[in-house]
Design a protein around this motif. Structure first.
Motif, PDB file in Angstrom:
ATOM      1  N   VAL A  92      -1.187  -3.967   2.516  1.00 57.22           N
ATOM      2  CA  VAL A  92      -0.580  -2.787   1.903  1.00 57.22           C
ATOM      3  C   VAL A  92      -0.852  -1.544   2.759  1.00 57.22           C
ATOM      4  N   ILE A  93      -2.070  -1.433   3.264  1.00 59.62           N
ATOM      5  CA  ILE A  93      -2.434  -0.287   4.103  1.00 59.62           C
ATOM      6  C   ILE A  93      -1.614  -0.291   5.394  1.00 59.62           C
ATOM      7  N   ARG A  94      -1.517  -1.442   6.033  1.00 62.64           N
ATOM      8  CA  ARG A  94      -0.735  -1.538   7.269  1.00 62.64           C
ATOM      9  C   ARG A  94       0.715  -1.120   7.033  1.00 62.64           C
ATOM     10  N   LYS A  95       1.283  -1.615   5.939  1.00 61.03           N
ATOM     11  CA  LYS A  95       2.681  -1.300   5.635  1.00 61.03           C
ATOM     12  C   LYS A  95       2.861   0.196   5.409  1.00 61.03           C
ATOM     13  N   ALA A  96       1.920   0.811   4.671  1.00 64.92           N
ATOM     14  CA  ALA A  96       1.996   2.252   4.427  1.00 64.92           C
ATOM     15  C   ALA A  96       1.920   3.019   5.743  1.00 64.92           C
ATOM     16  N   GLY A  97       1.051   2.576   6.629  1.00 67.11           N
ATOM     17  CA  GLY A  97       0.909   3.237   7.918  1.00 67.11           C
ATOM     18  C   GLY A  97       2.151   3.117   8.779  1.00 67.11           C
ATOM     19  N   GLU A  98       2.745   1.932   8.775  1.00 65.13           N
ATOM     20  CA  GLU A  98       3.914   1.687   9.624  1.00 65.13           C
ATOM     21  C   GLU A  98       5.172   2.363   9.095  1.00 65.13           C
ATOM     22  N   LEU A 157      -0.099  11.261   0.858  1.00 64.66           N
ATOM     23  CA  LEU A 157       0.054   9.857   1.234  1.00 64.66           C
ATOM     24  C   LEU A 157      -1.290   9.143   1.193  1.00 64.66           C
ATOM     25  N   VAL A 158      -2.316   9.792   1.738  1.00 64.61           N
ATOM     26  CA  VAL A 158      -3.645   9.187   1.720  1.00 64.61           C
ATOM     27  C   VAL A 158      -4.099   8.948   0.289  1.00 64.61           C
ATOM     28  N   THR A 159      -3.940   9.963  -0.568  1.00 57.85           N
ATOM     29  CA  THR A 159      -4.355   9.831  -1.965  1.00 57.85           C
ATOM     30  C   THR A 159      -3.599   8.705  -2.651  1.00 57.85           C
ATOM     31  N   LYS A 160      -2.293   8.667  -2.453  1.00 56.29           N
ATOM     32  CA  LYS A 160      -1.484   7.624  -3.090  1.00 56.29           C
ATOM     33  C   LYS A 160      -1.856   6.249  -2.579  1.00 56.29           C
ATOM     34  N   THR A 161      -2.113   6.124  -1.271  1.00 53.31           N
ATOM     35  CA  THR A 161      -2.480   4.828  -0.702  1.00 53.31           C
ATOM     36  C   THR A 161      -3.840   4.387  -1.216  1.00 53.31           C
ATOM     37  N   ASP A 162      -4.814   5.316  -1.234  1.00 52.62           N
ATOM     38  CA  ASP A 162      -6.136   5.027  -1.796  1.00 52.62           C
ATOM     39  C   ASP A 162      -6.010   4.503  -3.225  1.00 52.62           C
ATOM     40  N   GLU A 163      -5.280   5.248  -4.035  1.00 52.26           N
ATOM     41  CA  GLU A 163      -5.135   4.881  -5.444  1.00 52.26           C
ATOM     42  C   GLU A 163      -4.417   3.549  -5.607  1.00 52.26           C
ATOM     43  N   ARG A 164      -3.351   3.357  -4.824  1.00 53.06           N
ATOM     44  CA  ARG A 164      -2.578   2.130  -4.917  1.00 53.06           C
ATOM     45  C   ARG A 164      -3.430   0.919  -4.550  1.00 53.06           C
ATOM     46  N   VAL A 165      -4.177   1.035  -3.454  1.00 50.11           N
ATOM     47  CA  VAL A 165      -4.984  -0.096  -2.993  1.00 50.11           C
ATOM     48  C   VAL A 165      -6.124  -0.382  -3.967  1.00 50.11           C
ATOM     49  N   GLU A 166      -6.779   0.680  -4.478  1.00 53.71           N
ATOM     50  CA  GLU A 166      -7.864   0.442  -5.435  1.00 53.71           C
ATOM     51  C   GLU A 166      -7.341  -0.235  -6.696  1.00 53.71           C
ATOM     52  N   LYS A 167      -6.162   0.179  -7.160  1.00 57.09           N
ATOM     53  CA  LYS A 167      -5.573  -0.463  -8.344  1.00 57.09           C
ATOM     54  C   LYS A 167      -5.270  -1.935  -8.083  1.00 57.09           C
ATOM     55  N   ILE A 168      -4.783  -2.237  -6.879  1.00 58.57           N
ATOM     56  CA  ILE A 168      -4.495  -3.630  -6.520  1.00 58.57           C
ATOM     57  C   ILE A 168      -5.777  -4.452  -6.542  1.00 58.57           C
ATOM     58  N   ILE A 169      -6.838  -3.900  -5.931  1.00 55.12           N
ATOM     59  CA  ILE A 169      -8.095  -4.636  -5.852  1.00 55.12           C
ATOM     60  C   ILE A 169      -8.696  -4.854  -7.236  1.00 55.12           C
ATOM     61  N   ILE A 170      -8.865  -3.762  -7.992  1.00 57.68           N
ATOM     62  CA  ILE A 170      -9.494  -3.870  -9.312  1.00 57.68           C
ATOM     63  C   ILE A 170      -8.622  -4.677 -10.257  1.00 57.68           C
ATOM     64  N   GLY A 171      -7.317  -4.460 -10.202  1.00 51.31           N
ATOM     65  CA  GLY A 171      -6.419  -5.229 -11.053  1.00 51.31           C
ATOM     66  C   GLY A 171      -6.498  -6.721 -10.769  1.00 51.31           C
ATOM     67  N   SER A 172      -6.531  -7.077  -9.501  1.00 50.72           N
ATOM     68  CA  SER A 172      -6.626  -8.488  -9.122  1.00 50.72           C
ATOM     69  C   SER A 172      -7.946  -9.093  -9.583  1.00 50.72           C
TER      70      SER A 172
END
Length: 283
Positions: free
Chosen positions: A22-28, A42-57
């Protein structure tokens, strides 16, 4: 007897890899079209998105309410840092956010797991390099599937040391940080480096690429996974004053051996930082 945390360990590796994608895709796809004024969003949204993915999983995999979570984004929103005896995940969704914005190739997902306040395993996925560092207590440290170990250098003059200047730009702290770096460079050492991510720095110690990494002002989610990886690679983790390491203190020295660690510690100018477990101030 069944291994009590193997499923959690394997799951953490899978989740870290998925988060890294997800991080790579956001960067590219997104950073290239961002203006300077919108990169923070963008950084805030990516941080939040990735943390939600991790904790949700993790909640989906192990049941909501069975485990506790300490995440950088959750804490930034005002949640206190409380480490209990319960199984606890310590998460930094994007370690190296400034690197991420600039396309500097060191950005990591860091996931650690603690039980009874003891770190059981750590996973650091350097997602732009596509390197998976991982370690379990008592079972060694690995980069992908190759076992790693710290360097055997004991001569400080032949060492490379890593440190970072942090995010605090107050004159007092910046002066102490660069005074420390100057003294270390003039020992002299082979060189001073910094990748811009504490998790990656610790993995560089663990893999033998550098001899030590220290920093004042980091947070537990920056280094929890790296602590396990360094220890399992044969290194040690101390406070910057040479005392026992305290996960909440925001002060850490990791090194390949005590000879290198103690020599560096002599040069560190310590400054105060608020602990991660300090009470949250009500607004």
């Amino acid at each position: 007897m069944a291994d009590p945390w193997q499923n959690e360990y394997d799951f953490a590796v899978q989740v870290a890899r998925a988060a890294g994608a997800v991080i790579r895709k956001a960067g590219e796809e997104e950073i290239k079209v961002q203006t300077k004024s919108s990169t923070v969003d963008l950084v805030t949204k990516t941080d939040e998105r990735v943390e939600k993915i991790i904790i949700g999983s993790l909640k989906e995999g192990f049941g909501d309410g069975t485990h506790c979570f300490i995440g950088e984004e959750s804490v930034s929103k005002g949640e206190p840092v409380i480490l209990t005896d319960k199984p606890t995940w310590i998460i930094d969704p994007v370690d190296g956010t400034t690197n991420f914005v600039h396309g500097f190739p060191f950005v990591a997902v860091s996931i650690a797991f603690a039980v009874n306040k003891e770190l059981e395993f750590g996973v650091v996925y350097s997602c732009l390099e596509d390197k998976m560092y991982k370690a379990r207590k008592g079972k060694g440290a690995f980069c992908d599937d190759e076992q790693i170990q710290v360097s055997d250098v004991k001569d400080i003059h032949k060492s490379i040391i890593i440190s970072e200047h942090g995010t605090d730009r107050s004159v007092e702290k910046v002066t102490k940080i660069f005074s420390t770096m100057q003294k270390i460079l003039c020992i002299p050492v082979h060189g001073l480096r910094g990748s811009g991510t504490a998790a990656t720095n610790m993995c560089l110690v663990a893999s033998g690429a550098v001899e030590a990494f220290f920093e004042i002002g980091i947070h537990l989610w920056d280094i929890a996974a790296g602590v396990v990886i360094v220890r399992e690679a044969g290194g040690l983790v101390l406070d910057v004053d040479g005392g026992p390491f305290d996960l909440m203190s925001r002060r850490m020295m990791s090194a390949n051996n005590n000879v290198i660690a103690q020599r560096i510690i002599k040069e560190i100018e310590i400054f105060p930082v608020e602990r991660d477990d300090a009470p949250v101030q009500k607004k």
